[in-house]
Design a protein around this motif. Sequence first.
Motif, PDB file in Angstrom:
ATOM      1  N   CYS A  72      41.104  36.367  15.273  1.00  0.00           N
ATOM      2  CA  CYS A  72      40.073  37.312  14.798  1.00  0.00           C
ATOM      3  C   CYS A  72      38.733  37.168  15.533  1.00  0.00           C
ATOM      4  CB  CYS A  72      39.847  37.159  13.292  1.00  0.00           C
ATOM      5  SG  CYS A  72      38.711  38.408  12.637  1.00  0.00           S
ATOM      6  N   ASN A  73      38.521  38.104  16.446  1.00  0.00           N
ATOM      7  CA  ASN A  73      37.199  38.200  17.105  1.00  0.00           C
ATOM      8  C   ASN A  73      36.305  38.950  16.115  1.00  0.00           C
ATOM      9  OD1 ASN A  73      36.093  40.061  20.066  1.00  0.00           O
ATOM     10  ND2 ASN A  73      35.050  38.553  18.813  1.00  0.00           N
TER      11      ASN A  73
ATOM     12  N   VAL B  41      42.579  50.741  17.979  1.00  0.00           N
ATOM     13  CA  VAL B  41      41.693  51.525  17.106  1.00  0.00           C
ATOM     14  C   VAL B  41      42.004  53.014  17.203  1.00  0.00           C
ATOM     15  CG1 VAL B  41      39.685  49.980  17.084  1.00  0.00           C
ATOM     16  CG2 VAL B  41      39.976  51.618  18.940  1.00  0.00           C
TER      17      VAL B  41
ATOM     18  N   ILE C 260      33.816  54.473   4.914  1.00  0.00           N
ATOM     19  CA  ILE C 260      33.329  53.329   5.701  1.00  0.00           C
ATOM     20  C   ILE C 260      34.413  52.823   6.659  1.00  0.00           C
ATOM     21  CG2 ILE C 260      31.656  52.535   3.989  1.00  0.00           C
ATOM     22  CD1 ILE C 260      33.705  50.477   3.022  1.00  0.00           C
TER      23      ILE C 260
ATOM     24  N   ALA D  54      36.358  46.595   6.053  1.00  0.00           N
ATOM     25  CA  ALA D  54      35.226  47.361   5.507  1.00  0.00           C
ATOM     26  C   ALA D  54      35.259  47.373   3.975  1.00  0.00           C
ATOM     27  CB  ALA D  54      35.264  48.786   6.059  1.00  0.00           C
ATOM     28  N   GLY D  55      36.434  47.618   3.403  1.00  0.00           N
ATOM     29  CA  GLY D  55      36.547  47.723   1.943  1.00  0.00           C
ATOM     30  C   GLY D  55      36.175  46.422   1.251  1.00  0.00           C
TER      31      GLY D  55
ATOM     32  N   PHE E  77      45.728  58.792   5.063  1.00  0.00           N
ATOM     33  CA  PHE E  77      45.206  59.007   3.709  1.00  0.00           C
ATOM     34  C   PHE E  77      43.708  59.359   3.712  1.00  0.00           C
ATOM     35  CE2 PHE E  77      43.305  57.649  -0.241  1.00  0.00           C
ATOM     36  CZ  PHE E  77      44.199  58.063  -1.202  1.00  0.00           C
TER      37      PHE E  77
ATOM     38  N   GLY F 196      42.566  39.745  17.275  1.00  0.00           N
ATOM     39  CA  GLY F 196      42.129  38.720  18.238  1.00  0.00           C
ATOM     40  C   GLY F 196      43.213  37.699  18.530  1.00  0.00           C
TER      41      GLY F 196
ATOM     42  N   GLY G 197      41.919  47.603   1.159  1.00  0.00           N
ATOM     43  CA  GLY G 197      41.449  46.209   1.171  1.00  0.00           C
ATOM     44  C   GLY G 197      41.495  45.631   2.564  1.00  0.00           C
TER      45      GLY G 197
ATOM     46  N   PHE H 210      33.303  44.368  18.216  1.00  0.00           N
ATOM     47  CA  PHE H 210      32.409  45.430  17.738  1.00  0.00           C
ATOM     48  C   PHE H 210      33.033  46.233  16.592  1.00  0.00           C
ATOM     49  CE2 PHE H 210      31.483  44.654  22.218  1.00  0.00           C
ATOM     50  CZ  PHE H 210      30.169  44.221  22.099  1.00  0.00           C
TER      51      PHE H 210
ATOM     52  N   ALA I  15      49.007  49.081  -4.829  1.00  0.00           N
ATOM     53  CA  ALA I  15      48.508  50.276  -5.537  1.00  0.00           C
ATOM     54  C   ALA I  15      48.946  51.522  -4.764  1.00  0.00           C
ATOM     55  CB  ALA I  15      46.993  50.209  -5.645  1.00  0.00           C
TER      56      ALA I  15
ATOM     57  N   ALA J 277      38.099  53.386   2.437  1.00  0.00           N
ATOM     58  CA  ALA J 277      38.070  52.371   3.503  1.00  0.00           C
ATOM     59  C   ALA J 277      39.490  52.144   3.998  1.00  0.00           C
ATOM     60  CB  ALA J 277      37.468  51.084   2.957  1.00  0.00           C
TER      61      ALA J 277
HETATM   62  C1  LIG Z   1      46.242  44.338  17.099  1.00  0.00           C
HETATM   63  C2  LIG Z   1      44.802  44.575  16.739  1.00  0.00           C
HETATM   64  C3  LIG Z   1      43.856  43.611  17.068  1.00  0.00           C
HETATM   65  C4  LIG Z   1      42.509  43.838  16.765  1.00  0.00           C
HETATM   66  N1  LIG Z   1      41.612  42.865  17.090  1.00  0.00           N
HETATM   67  C5  LIG Z   1      40.304  43.068  16.813  1.00  0.00           C
HETATM   68  C6  LIG Z   1      39.329  42.052  17.061  1.00  0.00           C
HETATM   69  O1  LIG Z   1      39.678  40.921  17.437  1.00  0.00           O
HETATM   70  N2  LIG Z   1      38.021  42.345  16.834  1.00  0.00           N
HETATM   71  C7  LIG Z   1      37.608  43.555  16.333  1.00  0.00           C
HETATM   72  O2  LIG Z   1      36.409  43.770  16.156  1.00  0.00           O
HETATM   73  N3  LIG Z   1      38.508  44.515  16.036  1.00  0.00           N
HETATM   74  C8  LIG Z   1      39.841  44.292  16.246  1.00  0.00           C
HETATM   75  N4  LIG Z   1      40.744  45.260  15.917  1.00  0.00           N
HETATM   76  C9  LIG Z   1      40.263  46.480  15.247  1.00  0.00           C
HETATM   77  C10 LIG Z   1      39.991  46.162  13.764  1.00  0.00           C
HETATM   78  O3  LIG Z   1      41.144  45.517  13.221  1.00  0.00           O
HETATM   79  C11 LIG Z   1      39.710  47.429  12.960  1.00  0.00           C
HETATM   80  O4  LIG Z   1      38.713  48.196  13.598  1.00  0.00           O
HETATM   81  C12 LIG Z   1      39.248  47.068  11.564  1.00  0.00           C
HETATM   82  O5  LIG Z   1      40.279  46.365  10.897  1.00  0.00           O
HETATM   83  C13 LIG Z   1      38.882  48.316  10.758  1.00  0.00           C
HETATM   84  O6  LIG Z   1      38.573  47.926   9.446  1.00  0.00           O
HETATM   85  P1  LIG Z   1      38.831  48.936   8.241  1.00  0.00           P
HETATM   86  O7  LIG Z   1      38.552  48.164   7.006  1.00  0.00           O
HETATM   87  O8  LIG Z   1      38.119  50.207   8.453  1.00  0.00           O
HETATM   88  O9  LIG Z   1      40.373  49.286   8.314  1.00  0.00           O
HETATM   89  P2  LIG Z   1      41.664  48.287   8.112  1.00  0.00           P
HETATM   90  O10 LIG Z   1      41.279  46.891   8.432  1.00  0.00           O
HETATM   91  O11 LIG Z   1      42.721  48.963   8.863  1.00  0.00           O
HETATM   92  O12 LIG Z   1      41.918  48.360   6.558  1.00  0.00           O
HETATM   93  C14 LIG Z   1      42.378  49.509   5.910  1.00  0.00           C
HETATM   94  C15 LIG Z   1      43.097  49.069   4.654  1.00  0.00           C
HETATM   95  O13 LIG Z   1      43.441  50.218   3.896  1.00  0.00           O
HETATM   96  C16 LIG Z   1      44.773  50.088   3.435  1.00  0.00           C
HETATM   97  N5  LIG Z   1      45.276  51.439   3.193  1.00  0.00           N
HETATM   98  C17 LIG Z   1      45.605  52.399   4.085  1.00  0.00           C
HETATM   99  N6  LIG Z   1      46.049  53.499   3.454  1.00  0.00           N
HETATM  100  C18 LIG Z   1      45.973  53.231   2.124  1.00  0.00           C
HETATM  101  C19 LIG Z   1      46.304  53.962   0.953  1.00  0.00           C
HETATM  102  N7  LIG Z   1      46.793  55.198   1.035  1.00  0.00           N
HETATM  103  N8  LIG Z   1      46.114  53.376  -0.260  1.00  0.00           N
HETATM  104  C20 LIG Z   1      45.628  52.122  -0.364  1.00  0.00           C
HETATM  105  N9  LIG Z   1      45.313  51.368   0.716  1.00  0.00           N
HETATM  106  C21 LIG Z   1      45.485  51.921   1.942  1.00  0.00           C
HETATM  107  C22 LIG Z   1      45.484  49.364   4.558  1.00  0.00           C
HETATM  108  O14 LIG Z   1      46.662  48.753   4.112  1.00  0.00           O
HETATM  109  C23 LIG Z   1      44.412  48.353   4.982  1.00  0.00           C
HETATM  110  O15 LIG Z   1      44.484  47.165   4.238  1.00  0.00           O
HETATM  111  C24 LIG Z   1      42.093  45.057  16.159  1.00  0.00           C
HETATM  112  C25 LIG Z   1      43.058  45.994  15.816  1.00  0.00           C
HETATM  113  C26 LIG Z   1      44.402  45.764  16.084  1.00  0.00           C
HETATM  114  C27 LIG Z   1      45.402  46.797  15.675  1.00  0.00           C
END
Ligand SMILES: Cc1cc2nc3c(=O)[nH]c(=O)nc-3n(C[C@H](O)[C@H](O)[C@H](O)COP(=O)(O)OP(=O)(O)OC[C@H]3O[C@@H](n4cnc5c(N)ncnc54)[C@H](O)[C@@H]3O)c2cc1C
Length: 387
Positions: free
Chosen positions: A51-52, A332, A358, A15-16, A172, A47, A12, A371, A130, A158
């Motif tokens: 949040c950027n 990242v 995703i 992307a998810g 995972f 950000g 969650g 980005f 979960a 995701a």
């Molecule tokens: C400090 C920091 C600042 C950032 N600032 C920015 C910004 O300002 N702008 C920007 O564009 N990007 C930023 N990023 C990058 C951005 O946060 C990520 O690229 C983005 O969140 C990726 O989205 P995602 O949904 O793929 O993964 P995530 O947002 O990481 O979500 C993954 C989800 O999956 C859950 N999960 C993981 N494993 C399991 C499992 N086994 N079972 C169930 N759930 C699970 C996690 O708890 C999480 O909720 C930042 C990153 C960090 C660390």
Amino acid sequence: MPQKFDVLVIGGGAAGLLCAIEAGKRGRRVAVLEHADRIGKKILISGGGRCNFTNIHCQPQDFLSANPHFTKSALARYTPADFLALVQKLRIPYHEKTLGQLFCDNSASDITNMLEAECRAAKAKIILNAKITEVSRDTQFAVRCDSAEYRAPALVVATGGLSIPKMGATSFGYDLARQFGLKIVPPRPGLVPLVLSPPDRKRYSGLAGVSTDVIAQAAHTPFREKMLFTHRGLSGPAILQVSSYWREGEPIQIDLAPDRDATAPMRQASARNQAAAETAFQQFLPKRLAETWLHHNAPSSWTNPSLAALEKHAHAWSLTPSGTEGFDKAEVTVGGVDTNELSSKTMESRKVPGLFFIGEVVDVTGHLGGFNFQWAWASGASAGRAV
Ligand SMILES: Cc1cc2nc3c(=O)[nH]c(=O)nc-3n(C[C@H](O)[C@H](O)[C@H](O)COP(=O)(O)OP(=O)(O)OC[C@H]3O[C@@H](n4cnc5c(N)ncnc54)[C@H](O)[C@@H]3O)c2cc1C
């Protein structure tokens, strides 16, 4: 009895949740399985807490991937304007900071609240805490948790990358990809501070806190932004950007005097010596940096050829970092599920119908500046419209 859905989304995060919203809007019965006690933890810390959330100049060139064309379709089908329309619909105040980067005026929780509300409106169910113990596939996907089992014909992974393990990052997604026979581009930390070699650390760690405008580059990819000295090495936007391109053992180059003729005042000066050099360099570098850098990089003499060499050196200072600050400090993860395994239109596995990847778990990494979220939204929307 297993609970039946049309789509199961694991993770969650950015992307998810976007995927769940798009799929729910199409009438699909969606469940998001999140192992943490709340959604979007990374969004909340992103950000600097504001949040950027996108970048209005987003282009495929702003991403690293073994296949540079992979992002094109998803980015074209879900643009920064699409996400902005959501932000504006919910009247979330935002501003452009610099270089097309859009930030919340108030707090990143505006974004998580919005995503949660949109999930509710689309009737996508969010299941927190979960703890998934097993994923299998017969005619459908079955996801077993401690106390429940969920089944659906479509499974969207995701789960993000490996950065910031204390925020819930796990391997995972990669493990699941391997379980289903998909290839992984080895993950490494990106957008991460670099650690200097012990001799360079000795020379420059006293400059911790000093920052200056530079052009930094690794693998022939330059970024003009601020560089910051830290106790262990280098950081700041310019360094974070090049860190995604940097490979162990390779040097990075730093232009300390972008667009400047650094030694011009010295060539005209009557006195050519260390003090004159420091005065000249202080016109574009902070005093302490000018002194320290010249102390360690003083020319052997003050002749014209030596000054020319100094000029060249100031524009192409080469350093070989000993490493990065690792996943603990990385924004990242570079690498991930090999894009050759996925459809660029839908993010569905070519080998395993109904299985989608995703967001950051895929081998697509954005530059700093909104980005990475735009990739999360765009890839999430692509899958959400296909499941
Ligand atoms: C400090 C920091 C600042 C950032 N600032 C920015 C910004 O300002 N702008 C920007 O564009 N990007 C930023 N990023 C990058 C951005 O946060 C990520 O690229 C983005 O969140 C990726 O989205 P995602 O949904 O793929 O993964 P995530 O947002 O990481 O979500 C993954 C989800 O999956 C859950 N999960 C993981 N494993 C399991 C499992 N086994 N079972 C169930 N759930 C699970 C996690 O708890 C999480 O909720 C930042 C990153 C960090 C660390």
